[in-house]
Design a protein around this motif. Structure first.
Motif, PDB file in Angstrom:
ATOM      1  N   TYR A   1      -8.930  -3.327  10.215  1.00  0.00           N
ATOM      2  CA  TYR A   1      -7.962  -2.480   9.526  1.00  0.00           C
ATOM      3  C   TYR A   1      -8.198  -0.983   9.714  1.00  0.00           C
ATOM      4  CZ  TYR A   1      -7.146  -6.963   7.348  1.00  0.00           C
ATOM      5  OH  TYR A   1      -6.893  -8.283   7.136  1.00  0.00           O
ATOM      6  N   GLY A   2      -9.163  -0.628  10.529  1.00  0.00           N
ATOM      7  CA  GLY A   2      -9.487   0.786  10.730  1.00  0.00           C
ATOM      8  C   GLY A   2      -8.370   1.588  11.379  1.00  0.00           C
ATOM      9  N   ILE A   3      -7.492   0.920  12.118  1.00  0.00           N
ATOM     10  CA  ILE A   3      -6.421   1.629  12.826  1.00  0.00           C
ATOM     11  C   ILE A   3      -5.109   1.609  12.053  1.00  0.00           C
ATOM     12  CG2 ILE A   3      -7.432   1.183  15.085  1.00  0.00           C
ATOM     13  CD1 ILE A   3      -5.124  -0.915  15.417  1.00  0.00           C
ATOM     14  N   THR A   4      -5.147   1.225  10.782  1.00  0.00           N
ATOM     15  CA  THR A   4      -3.923   1.067  10.001  1.00  0.00           C
ATOM     16  C   THR A   4      -3.071   2.336   9.994  1.00  0.00           C
ATOM     17  OG1 THR A   4      -4.938  -0.601   8.596  1.00  0.00           O
ATOM     18  CG2 THR A   4      -3.024   0.517   7.709  1.00  0.00           C
ATOM     19  N   GLY A   5      -3.666   3.472   9.703  1.00  0.00           N
ATOM     20  CA  GLY A   5      -2.909   4.732   9.655  1.00  0.00           C
ATOM     21  C   GLY A   5      -2.298   5.074  11.003  1.00  0.00           C
ATOM     22  N   PHE A   6      -3.093   4.924  12.057  1.00  0.00           N
ATOM     23  CA  PHE A   6      -2.607   5.205  13.405  1.00  0.00           C
ATOM     24  C   PHE A   6      -1.473   4.255  13.781  1.00  0.00           C
ATOM     25  CE2 PHE A   6      -2.890   4.296  17.996  1.00  0.00           C
ATOM     26  CZ  PHE A   6      -2.539   5.542  18.476  1.00  0.00           C
ATOM     27  N   ALA A   7      -1.660   2.964  13.486  1.00  0.00           N
ATOM     28  CA  ALA A   7      -0.635   1.969  13.823  1.00  0.00           C
ATOM     29  C   ALA A   7       0.660   2.241  13.074  1.00  0.00           C
ATOM     30  CB  ALA A   7      -1.142   0.573  13.503  1.00  0.00           C
ATOM     31  N   ARG A   8       0.554   2.640  11.812  1.00  0.00           N
ATOM     32  CA  ARG A   8       1.753   2.939  11.020  1.00  0.00           C
ATOM     33  C   ARG A   8       2.527   4.097  11.653  1.00  0.00           C
ATOM     34  NH1 ARG A   8      -0.487   2.775   5.954  1.00  0.00           N
ATOM     35  NH2 ARG A   8      -0.029   0.569   5.791  1.00  0.00           N
ATOM     36  N   ASP A   9       1.809   5.082  12.181  1.00  0.00           N
ATOM     37  CA  ASP A   9       2.477   6.214  12.847  1.00  0.00           C
ATOM     38  C   ASP A   9       3.137   5.780  14.155  1.00  0.00           C
ATOM     39  OD1 ASP A   9       1.668   7.882  10.809  1.00  0.00           O
ATOM     40  OD2 ASP A   9      -0.084   8.647  11.888  1.00  0.00           O
ATOM     41  N   ILE A  10       2.499   4.882  14.877  1.00  0.00           N
ATOM     42  CA  ILE A  10       3.035   4.409  16.159  1.00  0.00           C
ATOM     43  C   ILE A  10       4.305   3.581  15.971  1.00  0.00           C
ATOM     44  CG2 ILE A  10       2.507   2.861  18.104  1.00  0.00           C
ATOM     45  CD1 ILE A  10       1.203   5.567  18.357  1.00  0.00           C
ATOM     46  N   LEU A  11       4.453   2.948  14.795  1.00  0.00           N
ATOM     47  CA  LEU A  11       5.635   2.118  14.559  1.00  0.00           C
ATOM     48  C   LEU A  11       6.925   2.921  14.673  1.00  0.00           C
ATOM     49  CD1 LEU A  11       4.524  -0.234  11.658  1.00  0.00           C
ATOM     50  CD2 LEU A  11       4.405  -0.583  14.124  1.00  0.00           C
ATOM     51  N   ASP A  12       6.883   4.195  14.337  1.00  0.00           N
ATOM     52  CA  ASP A  12       8.072   5.050  14.496  1.00  0.00           C
ATOM     53  C   ASP A  12       8.494   5.107  15.966  1.00  0.00           C
ATOM     54  OD1 ASP A  12       8.254   5.608  11.798  1.00  0.00           O
ATOM     55  OD2 ASP A  12       7.043   7.430  11.939  1.00  0.00           O
ATOM     56  N   ILE A  13       7.522   5.176  16.846  1.00  0.00           N
ATOM     57  CA  ILE A  13       7.828   5.216  18.279  1.00  0.00           C
ATOM     58  C   ILE A  13       8.451   3.896  18.716  1.00  0.00           C
ATOM     59  CG2 ILE A  13       6.809   5.418  20.590  1.00  0.00           C
ATOM     60  CD1 ILE A  13       4.642   7.215  19.245  1.00  0.00           C
TER      61      ILE A  13
ATOM     62  N   TYR B   1       5.900  -5.551  10.412  1.00  0.00           N
ATOM     63  CA  TYR B   1       4.657  -5.626  11.180  1.00  0.00           C
ATOM     64  C   TYR B   1       3.516  -6.018  10.249  1.00  0.00           C
ATOM     65  CZ  TYR B   1       6.914  -3.253  15.097  1.00  0.00           C
ATOM     66  OH  TYR B   1       7.741  -2.930  16.146  1.00  0.00           O
ATOM     67  N   THR B   2       2.599  -6.816  10.790  1.00  0.00           N
ATOM     68  CA  THR B   2       1.377  -7.161  10.066  1.00  0.00           C
ATOM     69  C   THR B   2       0.185  -6.664  10.869  1.00  0.00           C
ATOM     70  OG1 THR B   2       1.240  -9.320  11.136  1.00  0.00           O
ATOM     71  CG2 THR B   2       2.343  -9.241   8.995  1.00  0.00           C
ATOM     72  N   ILE B   3      -0.904  -6.412  10.156  1.00  0.00           N
ATOM     73  CA  ILE B   3      -2.174  -6.087  10.811  1.00  0.00           C
ATOM     74  C   ILE B   3      -3.205  -7.019  10.197  1.00  0.00           C
ATOM     75  CG2 ILE B   3      -2.635  -4.188   9.211  1.00  0.00           C
ATOM     76  CD1 ILE B   3      -4.164  -2.823  11.543  1.00  0.00           C
ATOM     77  N   GLY B   4      -3.785  -7.855  11.025  1.00  0.00           N
ATOM     78  CA  GLY B   4      -4.663  -8.901  10.497  1.00  0.00           C
ATOM     79  C   GLY B   4      -3.818  -9.830   9.643  1.00  0.00           C
ATOM     80  N   ASP B   5      -4.224 -10.029   8.400  1.00  0.00           N
ATOM     81  CA  ASP B   5      -3.426 -10.858   7.499  1.00  0.00           C
ATOM     82  C   ASP B   5      -2.730 -10.022   6.428  1.00  0.00           C
ATOM     83  OD1 ASP B   5      -5.703 -10.138   6.175  1.00  0.00           O
ATOM     84  OD2 ASP B   5      -6.195 -12.128   5.432  1.00  0.00           O
ATOM     85  N   ARG B   6      -2.668  -8.713   6.641  1.00  0.00           N
ATOM     86  CA  ARG B   6      -2.012  -7.807   5.693  1.00  0.00           C
ATOM     87  C   ARG B   6      -0.698  -7.297   6.273  1.00  0.00           C
ATOM     88  NH1 ARG B   6      -7.144  -3.935   4.214  1.00  0.00           N
ATOM     89  NH2 ARG B   6      -8.511  -5.575   3.463  1.00  0.00           N
ATOM     90  N   VAL B   7       0.198  -6.922   5.381  1.00  0.00           N
ATOM     91  CA  VAL B   7       1.476  -6.360   5.807  1.00  0.00           C
ATOM     92  C   VAL B   7       1.273  -4.871   6.095  1.00  0.00           C
ATOM     93  CG1 VAL B   7       3.834  -5.839   5.105  1.00  0.00           C
ATOM     94  CG2 VAL B   7       2.805  -8.000   4.468  1.00  0.00           C
ATOM     95  N   LEU B   8       1.599  -4.477   7.308  1.00  0.00           N
ATOM     96  CA  LEU B   8       1.537  -3.068   7.666  1.00  0.00           C
ATOM     97  C   LEU B   8       2.835  -2.382   7.237  1.00  0.00           C
ATOM     98  CD1 LEU B   8      -0.034  -0.829   9.116  1.00  0.00           C
ATOM     99  CD2 LEU B   8       1.061  -1.548  11.237  1.00  0.00           C
ATOM    100  N   ARG B   9       3.943  -3.055   7.507  1.00  0.00           N
ATOM    101  CA  ARG B   9       5.246  -2.564   7.067  1.00  0.00           C
ATOM    102  C   ARG B   9       6.145  -3.769   6.829  1.00  0.00           C
ATOM    103  NH1 ARG B   9       8.777   0.743  11.156  1.00  0.00           N
ATOM    104  NH2 ARG B   9       9.419  -1.340  11.785  1.00  0.00           N
TER     105      ARG B   9
END
Length: 199
Positions: free
Chosen positions: A73-85, A170-178
């Motif tokens: 889950y360390g990349i959660t913030g970065f991944a959330r920003d990339i989702l806009d792209i 989007y999910t990251i691992g077993d958590r909901v990213l968005r």
């Protein structure tokens, strides 16, 4: 043979009396209850040792779990920003009508293919890092993974079914990213309750 340096015992002792050595003195008997006290102290020390070992094992497991979570889950913030792209790439593809794609000149076709390739590459890279896209169209509404934006009157499907997906989730691992933004059916037959197989 007589040792000249040895003192003469006969001369030191009065005549006629035997020489008596000092009597052997027994060590003090142990105090009453000392065995019980030592046993209790050993039991307390063993208990403290076992508790410390258990605490250290719990700390090791907790640290291991935190390291694994940080890795996932360390990349959660970065991944959330990339989702806009990723969303913008999808919007660009959706903006081109299907009939225009079929009749487009080679330059426009190459441009569309380049955007599609870029989107696929981005989604593959996200997936390699544990971020997965999900599209819940046709599934029963799940508030843990979806956010209902509106209700759609549709009697052809059971009430509470996702009939439109406004934005994929989007999910990251077993958590909901968005969560996915969805439109949910209203007015159809009630969904059949899940039967309990265990009974």
């Amino acid at each position: 043979m007589t040792d000249p340096n040895r003192p003469n015992d006969d001369a030191a002792a009065p005549s006629g009396e035997p020489v008596v050595s000092k009597p052997y003195i027994m060590p003090d008997d142990p105090e009453e209850g000392s065995v019980e006290a030592l046993t209790k102290e050993a039991a307390e020390a063993r208990d403290k040792m076992l508790r410390t070992l258990a605490e250290m094992e719990n700390l090791r497991k907790r640290t291991s779990r935190e390291v694994a979570d940080a890795r996932i889950y360390g990349i959660t913030g970065f991944a959330r920003d990339i989702l806009d792209i990723a969303d913008n790439l999808q919007r660009a593809l959706d903006a081109v009508p299907a009939d225009m794609k079929a009749t487009a000149d080679p330059a426009l076709k190459a441009f569309i293919e380049g955007v599609e390739l870029t989107e696929r590459s981005l989604l593959n890279t996200l997936e390699k890092n544990g971020v997965k896209k999900f599209d819940p169209a046709g599934e029963k509404f799940n508030p843990n993974f979806q956010q209902a934006m509106y209700e759609v009157p549709d009697t052809s499907v059971p009430s509470g079914t996702v009939v439109q997906v406004v934005q994929a989730g989007y999910t990251i691992g077993d958590r909901v990213l968005r969560p996915a933004l969805v439109g949910v059916s209203k007015g159809g037959a009630k969904a059949a309750p899940a039967t309990d197989v265990t009974s």
